[in-house]
Motif scaffolding. Sequence first.
Motif, PDB file in Angstrom:
ATOM      1  N   MET A   1       0.845  -1.183   0.000  1.00  0.00           N
ATOM      2  CA  MET A   1       0.000   0.000   0.000  1.00  0.00           C
ATOM      3  C   MET A   1       0.883   1.236   0.000  1.00  0.00           C
ATOM      4  O   MET A   1       1.858   1.324   0.721  1.00  0.00           O
ATOM      5  N   ALA A   2       0.549   2.191  -0.856  1.00  0.00           N
ATOM      6  CA  ALA A   2       1.323   3.417  -0.997  1.00  0.00           C
ATOM      7  C   ALA A   2       1.175   4.299   0.245  1.00  0.00           C
ATOM      8  O   ALA A   2       0.096   4.426   0.805  1.00  0.00           O
ATOM      9  N   ASN A   3       2.288   4.905   0.653  1.00  0.00           N
ATOM     10  CA  ASN A   3       2.317   5.805   1.801  1.00  0.00           C
ATOM     11  C   ASN A   3       2.544   7.226   1.278  1.00  0.00           C
ATOM     12  O   ASN A   3       3.667   7.579   0.905  1.00  0.00           O
ATOM     13  N   SER A   4       1.508   8.038   1.257  1.00  0.00           N
ATOM     14  CA  SER A   4       1.603   9.383   0.692  1.00  0.00           C
ATOM     15  C   SER A   4       2.578  10.268   1.474  1.00  0.00           C
ATOM     16  O   SER A   4       3.144  11.202   0.913  1.00  0.00           O
ATOM     17  N   HIS A   5       2.805   9.972   2.748  1.00  0.00           N
ATOM     18  CA  HIS A   5       3.741  10.756   3.554  1.00  0.00           C
ATOM     19  C   HIS A   5       5.184  10.543   3.098  1.00  0.00           C
ATOM     20  O   HIS A   5       6.057  11.352   3.405  1.00  0.00           O
ATOM     21  N   ARG A   6       5.432   9.468   2.379  1.00  0.00           N
ATOM     22  CA  ARG A   6       6.768   9.195   1.836  1.00  0.00           C
ATOM     23  C   ARG A   6       6.841   9.516   0.349  1.00  0.00           C
ATOM     24  O   ARG A   6       7.822   9.198  -0.317  1.00  0.00           O
ATOM     25  N   GLY A   7       5.804  10.131  -0.201  1.00  0.00           N
ATOM     26  CA  GLY A   7       5.797  10.495  -1.608  1.00  0.00           C
ATOM     27  C   GLY A   7       5.442   9.344  -2.526  1.00  0.00           C
ATOM     28  O   GLY A   7       5.725   9.394  -3.719  1.00  0.00           O
ATOM     29  N   GLU A   8       4.811   8.317  -1.991  1.00  0.00           N
ATOM     30  CA  GLU A   8       4.439   7.152  -2.791  1.00  0.00           C
ATOM     31  C   GLU A   8       3.036   7.324  -3.365  1.00  0.00           C
ATOM     32  O   GLU A   8       2.176   7.965  -2.764  1.00  0.00           O
ATOM     33  N   ILE A   9       2.841   6.718  -4.539  1.00  0.00           N
ATOM     34  CA  ILE A   9       1.504   6.624  -5.126  1.00  0.00           C
ATOM     35  C   ILE A   9       1.277   5.171  -5.530  1.00  0.00           C
ATOM     36  O   ILE A   9       2.229   4.400  -5.645  1.00  0.00           O
ATOM     37  N   ALA A  10       0.028   4.821  -5.765  1.00  0.00           N
ATOM     38  CA  ALA A  10      -0.321   3.493  -6.283  1.00  0.00           C
ATOM     39  C   ALA A  10      -0.887   3.685  -7.680  1.00  0.00           C
ATOM     40  O   ALA A  10      -1.606   4.656  -7.947  1.00  0.00           O
ATOM     41  N   ALA A  11      -0.549   2.761  -8.576  1.00  0.00           N
ATOM     42  CA  ALA A  11      -1.057   2.837  -9.954  1.00  0.00           C
ATOM     43  C   ALA A  11      -1.160   1.438 -10.529  1.00  0.00           C
ATOM     44  O   ALA A  11      -0.362   0.559 -10.206  1.00  0.00           O
ATOM     45  N   SER A  12      -2.157   1.256 -11.399  1.00  0.00           N
ATOM     46  CA  SER A  12      -2.355  -0.021 -12.068  1.00  0.00           C
ATOM     47  C   SER A  12      -1.515  -0.045 -13.345  1.00  0.00           C
ATOM     48  O   SER A  12      -1.795   0.677 -14.306  1.00  0.00           O
ATOM     49  N   ILE A  13      -0.476  -0.878 -13.325  1.00  0.00           N
ATOM     50  CA  ILE A  13       0.453  -0.999 -14.452  1.00  0.00           C
ATOM     51  C   ILE A  13       0.730  -2.480 -14.665  1.00  0.00           C
ATOM     52  O   ILE A  13       1.063  -3.198 -13.726  1.00  0.00           O
ATOM     53  N   GLY A  14       0.590  -2.929 -15.899  1.00  0.00           N
ATOM     54  CA  GLY A  14       0.846  -4.329 -16.206  1.00  0.00           C
ATOM     55  C   GLY A  14      -0.100  -5.276 -15.499  1.00  0.00           C
ATOM     56  O   GLY A  14       0.273  -6.393 -15.162  1.00  0.00           O
ATOM     57  N   ARG A  18       0.689  -1.224  -8.372  1.00  0.00           N
ATOM     58  CA  ARG A  18       2.081  -1.130  -7.951  1.00  0.00           C
ATOM     59  C   ARG A  18       2.317   0.184  -7.216  1.00  0.00           C
ATOM     60  O   ARG A  18       1.649   1.185  -7.474  1.00  0.00           O
ATOM     61  N   THR A  19       3.306   0.164  -6.331  1.00  0.00           N
ATOM     62  CA  THR A  19       3.720   1.364  -5.620  1.00  0.00           C
ATOM     63  C   THR A  19       4.848   2.031  -6.397  1.00  0.00           C
ATOM     64  O   THR A  19       5.784   1.362  -6.835  1.00  0.00           O
ATOM     65  N   LEU A  20       4.752   3.341  -6.563  1.00  0.00           N
ATOM     66  CA  LEU A  20       5.781   4.128  -7.232  1.00  0.00           C
ATOM     67  C   LEU A  20       6.253   5.220  -6.289  1.00  0.00           C
ATOM     68  O   LEU A  20       5.457   5.782  -5.526  1.00  0.00           O
ATOM     69  N   CYS A  21       7.556   5.529  -6.339  1.00  0.00           N
ATOM     70  CA  CYS A  21       8.116   6.581  -5.502  1.00  0.00           C
ATOM     71  C   CYS A  21       9.380   7.116  -6.160  1.00  0.00           C
ATOM     72  O   CYS A  21      10.238   6.334  -6.578  1.00  0.00           O
ATOM     73  N   LEU A  22       9.483   8.431  -6.246  1.00  0.00           N
ATOM     74  CA  LEU A  22      10.704   9.031  -6.765  1.00  0.00           C
ATOM     75  C   LEU A  22      11.653   9.304  -5.601  1.00  0.00           C
ATOM     76  O   LEU A  22      11.667  10.391  -5.021  1.00  0.00           O
ATOM     77  N   THR A  23      12.414   8.276  -5.246  1.00  0.00           N
ATOM     78  CA  THR A  23      13.425   8.385  -4.200  1.00  0.00           C
ATOM     79  C   THR A  23      14.570   9.261  -4.714  1.00  0.00           C
ATOM     80  O   THR A  23      14.616   9.608  -5.893  1.00  0.00           O
ATOM     81  N   LEU A  24      15.525   9.576  -3.852  1.00  0.00           N
ATOM     82  CA  LEU A  24      16.689  10.342  -4.308  1.00  0.00           C
ATOM     83  C   LEU A  24      17.422   9.610  -5.425  1.00  0.00           C
ATOM     84  O   LEU A  24      17.858  10.224  -6.404  1.00  0.00           O
ATOM     85  N   GLY A  25      17.545   8.294  -5.282  1.00  0.00           N
ATOM     86  CA  GLY A  25      18.190   7.501  -6.331  1.00  0.00           C
ATOM     87  C   GLY A  25      17.418   7.552  -7.633  1.00  0.00           C
ATOM     88  O   GLY A  25      18.003   7.661  -8.712  1.00  0.00           O
ATOM     89  N   LEU A  27      15.436   9.990  -8.577  1.00  0.00           N
ATOM     90  CA  LEU A  27      15.582  11.340  -9.123  1.00  0.00           C
ATOM     91  C   LEU A  27      16.944  11.506  -9.800  1.00  0.00           C
ATOM     92  O   LEU A  27      17.039  12.115 -10.869  1.00  0.00           O
ATOM     93  N   ALA A  28      17.992  10.945  -9.189  1.00  0.00           N
ATOM     94  CA  ALA A  28      19.320  10.993  -9.810  1.00  0.00           C
ATOM     95  C   ALA A  28      19.308  10.262 -11.149  1.00  0.00           C
ATOM     96  O   ALA A  28      19.896  10.728 -12.138  1.00  0.00           O
ATOM     97  N   GLU A  29      18.613   9.134 -11.204  1.00  0.00           N
ATOM     98  CA  GLU A  29      18.467   8.382 -12.453  1.00  0.00           C
ATOM     99  C   GLU A  29      17.777   9.239 -13.512  1.00  0.00           C
ATOM    100  O   GLU A  29      18.209   9.279 -14.673  1.00  0.00           O
ATOM    101  N   LEU A  30      16.716   9.947 -13.120  1.00  0.00           N
ATOM    102  CA  LEU A  30      15.997  10.807 -14.060  1.00  0.00           C
ATOM    103  C   LEU A  30      16.878  11.957 -14.558  1.00  0.00           C
ATOM    104  O   LEU A  30      16.869  12.282 -15.746  1.00  0.00           O
ATOM    105  N   GLU A  31      17.618  12.585 -13.631  1.00  0.00           N
ATOM    106  CA  GLU A  31      18.514  13.671 -14.032  1.00  0.00           C
ATOM    107  C   GLU A  31      19.470  13.209 -15.128  1.00  0.00           C
ATOM    108  O   GLU A  31      19.649  13.886 -16.148  1.00  0.00           O
ATOM    109  N   GLU A  32      20.073  12.045 -14.911  1.00  0.00           N
ATOM    110  CA  GLU A  32      21.039  11.527 -15.879  1.00  0.00           C
ATOM    111  C   GLU A  32      20.354  11.109 -17.180  1.00  0.00           C
ATOM    112  O   GLU A  32      20.790  11.479 -18.266  1.00  0.00           O
ATOM    113  N   ARG A  33      19.298  10.345 -17.060  1.00  0.00           N
ATOM    114  CA  ARG A  33      18.627   9.806 -18.254  1.00  0.00           C
ATOM    115  C   ARG A  33      18.083  10.900 -19.152  1.00  0.00           C
ATOM    116  O   ARG A  33      18.133  10.806 -20.369  1.00  0.00           O
ATOM    117  N   LEU A  34      17.559  11.961 -18.538  1.00  0.00           N
ATOM    118  CA  LEU A  34      16.933  13.028 -19.314  1.00  0.00           C
ATOM    119  C   LEU A  34      17.855  14.223 -19.532  1.00  0.00           C
ATOM    120  O   LEU A  34      17.451  15.214 -20.139  1.00  0.00           O
TER     121      LEU A  34
END
Length: 104
Positions: A1-14, A18-25, A27-34
Amino acid sequence: MANSHRGEIAASIGGEVRTLCLTLGALAELEERLGAGDLAGLAERFGAGKVSARDLTAIIGAGLRGGGNNVTDDELAQMSVEGGLRGAAEIAARLLRATFGEVG
C-alpha cells in the motif's frame, strides 16, 4: 500500500497495482537519463508541460524502481497502463506532485 507521507503513489500498471516513488536515487536516475543536470532542471522541464512518451517511460520507470519494483524501462514499455496514454500521463503527474508538490 502506498504511503503518501513518503511520496508514494499506487497505480495499475501491467495488470497489477504497484507502488511508485521518486526516491533520491530515482531522481538521480531521471537527471542523468533526461540530461536535466539537477533537480531544478527536472522541475523546469516537467513544469513546462511538454512531456514526451520517452519522458513518461523514464518518470514511471524510475518511480517503479524507487517503489521497489524490479522493472526496466523496456519491460515497462511493453506493459499496459490503465487508461492508456492519458493514464500514463496522469500517473506521471501524480508522481511528480507527490514528489515536488503543486507547481506555481
